[in-house]
Design a protein around this motif. Sequence first.
Motif, PDB file in Angstrom:
ATOM      1  N   ASP A  15      34.541  83.578 -11.807  1.00  0.00           N
ATOM      2  CA  ASP A  15      35.304  84.180 -12.649  1.00  0.00           C
ATOM      3  C   ASP A  15      35.915  83.415 -13.574  1.00  0.00           C
ATOM      4  O   ASP A  15      36.082  83.856 -14.958  1.00  0.00           O
ATOM      5  CB  ASP A  15      36.609  84.912 -11.661  1.00  0.00           C
ATOM      6  CG  ASP A  15      37.341  85.682 -12.346  1.00  0.00           C
ATOM      7  OD1 ASP A  15      37.951  85.708 -13.529  1.00  0.00           O
ATOM      8  OD2 ASP A  15      37.795  86.793 -11.943  1.00  0.00           O
ATOM      9  N   ASP A  16      36.184  82.168 -13.176  1.00  0.00           N
ATOM     10  CA  ASP A  16      36.716  81.125 -14.384  1.00  0.00           C
ATOM     11  C   ASP A  16      35.588  80.715 -15.268  1.00  0.00           C
ATOM     12  O   ASP A  16      35.838  80.670 -16.381  1.00  0.00           O
ATOM     13  CB  ASP A  16      37.212  79.843 -13.425  1.00  0.00           C
ATOM     14  CG  ASP A  16      38.322  80.030 -12.650  1.00  0.00           C
ATOM     15  OD1 ASP A  16      39.145  80.847 -12.967  1.00  0.00           O
ATOM     16  OD2 ASP A  16      38.622  79.199 -11.742  1.00  0.00           O
ATOM     17  N   SER A  34      35.300  83.415 -17.566  1.00  0.00           N
ATOM     18  CA  SER A  34      36.313  83.579 -18.687  1.00  0.00           C
ATOM     19  C   SER A  34      36.031  82.912 -19.741  1.00  0.00           C
ATOM     20  O   SER A  34      36.579  82.858 -20.868  1.00  0.00           O
ATOM     21  CB  SER A  34      37.736  83.272 -18.103  1.00  0.00           C
ATOM     22  OG  SER A  34      37.798  81.905 -17.667  1.00  0.00           O
ATOM     23  N   ARG A  72      34.867  89.149 -18.969  1.00  0.00           N
ATOM     24  CA  ARG A  72      35.729  89.447 -17.657  1.00  0.00           C
ATOM     25  C   ARG A  72      34.699  89.684 -16.456  1.00  0.00           C
ATOM     26  O   ARG A  72      33.708  90.328 -16.558  1.00  0.00           O
ATOM     27  CB  ARG A  72      36.658  90.711 -18.084  1.00  0.00           C
ATOM     28  CG  ARG A  72      36.095  91.944 -18.306  1.00  0.00           C
ATOM     29  CD  ARG A  72      36.781  92.958 -19.295  1.00  0.00           C
ATOM     30  NE  ARG A  72      37.906  93.534 -18.662  1.00  0.00           N
ATOM     31  CZ  ARG A  72      38.581  94.370 -18.909  1.00  0.00           C
ATOM     32  NH1 ARG A  72      38.384  94.989 -20.252  1.00  0.00           N
ATOM     33  NH2 ARG A  72      39.719  94.874 -18.443  1.00  0.00           N
ATOM     34  N   LYS A 109      40.811  87.906 -11.386  1.00  0.00           N
ATOM     35  CA  LYS A 109      41.935  87.900 -12.493  1.00  0.00           C
ATOM     36  C   LYS A 109      42.113  89.370 -13.063  1.00  0.00           C
ATOM     37  O   LYS A 109      43.209  89.499 -13.327  1.00  0.00           O
ATOM     38  CB  LYS A 109      41.869  86.728 -13.330  1.00  0.00           C
ATOM     39  CG  LYS A 109      41.855  85.374 -12.961  1.00  0.00           C
ATOM     40  CD  LYS A 109      41.917  84.430 -13.720  1.00  0.00           C
ATOM     41  CE  LYS A 109      40.675  84.044 -14.898  1.00  0.00           C
ATOM     42  NZ  LYS A 109      39.510  83.653 -13.930  1.00  0.00           N
ATOM     43  N   ASP A 110      41.105  90.117 -13.363  1.00  0.00           N
ATOM     44  CA  ASP A 110      41.170  90.944 -14.211  1.00  0.00           C
ATOM     45  C   ASP A 110      41.890  92.032 -13.458  1.00  0.00           C
ATOM     46  O   ASP A 110      41.850  92.386 -12.334  1.00  0.00           O
ATOM     47  CB  ASP A 110      39.815  91.494 -14.422  1.00  0.00           C
ATOM     48  CG  ASP A 110      39.588  92.200 -15.725  1.00  0.00           C
ATOM     49  OD1 ASP A 110      39.289  91.952 -16.688  1.00  0.00           O
ATOM     50  OD2 ASP A 110      39.788  93.825 -15.458  1.00  0.00           O
TER      51      ASP A 110
END
Length: 716
Positions: free
Chosen positions: A244-245, A248, A253, A296-297
Motif C-alpha cells: 500500500d505504501d 502511494s 491507490r 489506507k484508502d
Amino acid sequence: MITKLKMILIGCLFLSVEGYGQQCEWTLPTPESGQLPTALIPYPKEVIRQEGGFSFTTLEADTASLHKIEKAGRIAKELDDVCMSWNMPEQAAAVCPVYFEQLPAREDAIGKEAYRLTVSEHSVRISAHSFAGFFNALQTLRQLIRETSEAYELPHCVINDEPAFAVRGVMLDVGRNYAAIPFIKEVMRKLSHYKINLLHLHLTDNPGWRIEVKSMPELTAPSSFWKTRQPGKYYTQDELIALDDYCSTLNMRVIPEVDMPGHSEYFEKATGLQLQTPEGMAVMQKALDEVIPLFKDSFFHIGSDEVHFQMKHFMPEMINYFRSKGKEVITWYPGYSPDKEAIRMCWGENEAGYPVDKSARYIDCNGFYMDYMDSQGGVLQTFFQQPCEVPAGNANALGSVMCVWTDGALSSEQRLLEQYPFYPCMLTFSERLWRGSREKRRDLMAQVPTKGTPEWTAFAEFEDRLVYHRDHYFKHIPFAYVKQSDIKWRMIGPFDHKGKNDTSFEPEQVIKKEYKVEGRLFSWKPSPVYGGEVQIRNLYAMFNAHQGKYRLDHWTTAMSPAVGKEGGTCYALTYIKSPKDQEVYLMFGLNGMWGHSGGYRTARAPEQGSWDFSGGDLWLNDERVSPPHWPFESLPWTGWGQGRIETPLTQEGYFYRPPVKIKLKKGLNKVLIRSVFGFWKGDDGQRKWQFCCIPVEWDGLHYMEVDGLEYVDWIE
C-alpha cells in the motif's frame, strides 16, 4: 427528442452491420501523426509542438523550486527514476534543469492530476496542483525523451493535460492464483508509467483466503485452499502495508476486496461455519478487524455477486459494519446494491445482459475483462470502448477497472503477462481512460474499421504508438501485439457442414467468384474485411451467462448478417505480396482458445494434427500449413476445481505460443483459411467464431511486423 435520438442511434447501429462501421463517424480527435519524435501513451489532452529541441546528458531538479512543491522528496525520487530508466549519469556537463511550479490546490479528482509540461530554452518546467499532477508530468517527460548515439534529446513543446476519468485501474485476481509481492510491485511500477492509478486486489475467492489474520491462522492454512492453487500462499500484514505504501509513491491507490457472501467456499472449509449465519458473520467480522486497518484508502470492495442470499440481513449488516469502520463500500453490479451511497462496479452488460446502473457512483468493468480477450482482438475491443458510457467522468461516473480474472490454474505468476494480453491491453486501456471517448462504438469492438474512414485512421495511428512502446519499453517483457489495420481479406460463407466440421468445400479446390451448393449460390463478400484477427461472430452474440439470450447485434461483425446464430464453415482469402523470397513466422489461431477464463472452461484445445478443435484449417499457396506438435492433451470439461481448468495452459492460445515457420515466395502468396463453428465430438461450449493470421518476425519473445508486405484481397 430522446425518442428521436434513440432512433438515430438504432439506425446507425443497423447500418454499421452492412456498412461495416462506415455510417457512424469517429469523433474523438486523432493525434497528428509524427508531431513528436516519440510516441506518447496515453496521448495528452493538448500538445503544442514548437520548433526545435535540444540535447542534454542528464536531468536535474532545480532545488529552489522543488522544495516549494507538495511531497518534494517523492517527486525528486521519481525524477531520479526517470534518469535511471534512461541510464543517465549522475554527473554530467550538459544538464537539463527541471523547474517546478506549485499551482493553487484543487479538490476535484481530475484537477489534482492535471499538469502543464513546458520544454523550452534547454530546460523543463512542470506546473501542477498536487503530487499527482507532478507525478503524471514526469511520466510524460519519461516518454518524451529520445536517446541518440551521444546524448538525449527533448522536443520544444507545451503539454496541457488532465485525465477524462479519475479511476483508471487494474484488478488482479490473487485469490484464485497467488502472485508474489515483488511481482505485483514490478507490474504496478510499469503501469504507473501509463498513469494507471488504482490497484484492485481480489484477495479472496473459492480457492483460498490470501490475507494473514493473526488471530485466525486456520484461514491461511494449506488445508483451506484448493490443492491446485498455491495452498498456504498468502500475504502477511506487513507485506500488504508495504505494498500500500509503495503504490502511494506511484500515485496509485490500493482497493482490497474480500468477496462475500459468494465465492467463499474456503470459509466453511477453514472455520466449519456457514458464512451466511450469525456465527459465520461474527467470525468474518473478527477477521476483518485485522484486515481493514491494513489499507489506507476509504474504498473497500465486498463482492456480493453470483450468490443466493440465504440470510436476509447478511449484506445490510456487513455494509453497516464496514461503514462503522470509516469505509465506503463497493459492490459488484449485478450483485447487492444497498443504497445510493454504495459504489457499483458494473460487470454484467456483455456477459449477463444487465445495463450499466448510473443512478449512483459507479466504476465500469463492462468489456474490460481481460480473461475474455486475446491480444489482437483485445486491443481493438478496448480502443473502441466508451468507459462508463459517457464522454468523460462526472460525479457518478468514476472511471473503469480492467479485470484480470484467473479462473484457471496458472503454472506461475509470470503467466499473467504471457497467456493474457496484459500489457498491450493495459496500454490501450490507459489511452482510453485518460482521453475518454465521445461515443460507444459497439459496431467496432469486434471488427477493424474499413480503411479510409476516420475510425480506421484513429486506430492505425494508435497502433503505431503501441508498437513503438513494444519496441522501446518492453524489450524483455511479453508484449503480444502486431499491427493489423492494413491486413485485408475476402470472406465467404457459411456453408452447411451438416454437423461434420471438417467437411471440405469447393473454395479449397478452386477460387472463383461464385459457388453453387445444393441449389444455394455463395459469393465472396464484395468489400474487404480488415484485421489480422477477424471475428466472424463475437462471443457475446451467443454467450449470456445469466439470461441465456442470443444478442446477434450486440457486437456486430462483417459476417454477422450472414451467420446469424447458426454454425457453418466460412472461408477467408488474401494474397500476401512479398518483396522477396523469405522465411518468416506465422501467428495463427482459430476459435477455441479465446481467453483464459471462459475459453479454457468452455472450449476444447486442439487435437494433435489439428489447428483447433472445431475443424478449421489453413493453406499457403495451396499447401496445408501443418500445426505444431501440441504439448498438451485436448481435455473435456469436467467442472470447477477439477479436470482441465486445474491443468495449467501451455501453448493453447495463438498469442502465447511460438509461431510456425513459413516460406513466402517473391510476389503474391495465396492464403486460405477454413474457419468453422459447430458443436461436435461431444463438445458444446460457447466460444468466439474467429481466426487470427499474421506473418511475423519472432525473436523468441516478441511478435513483430514483417517489413514490406502488402495484402491483396482479390485477384482476377
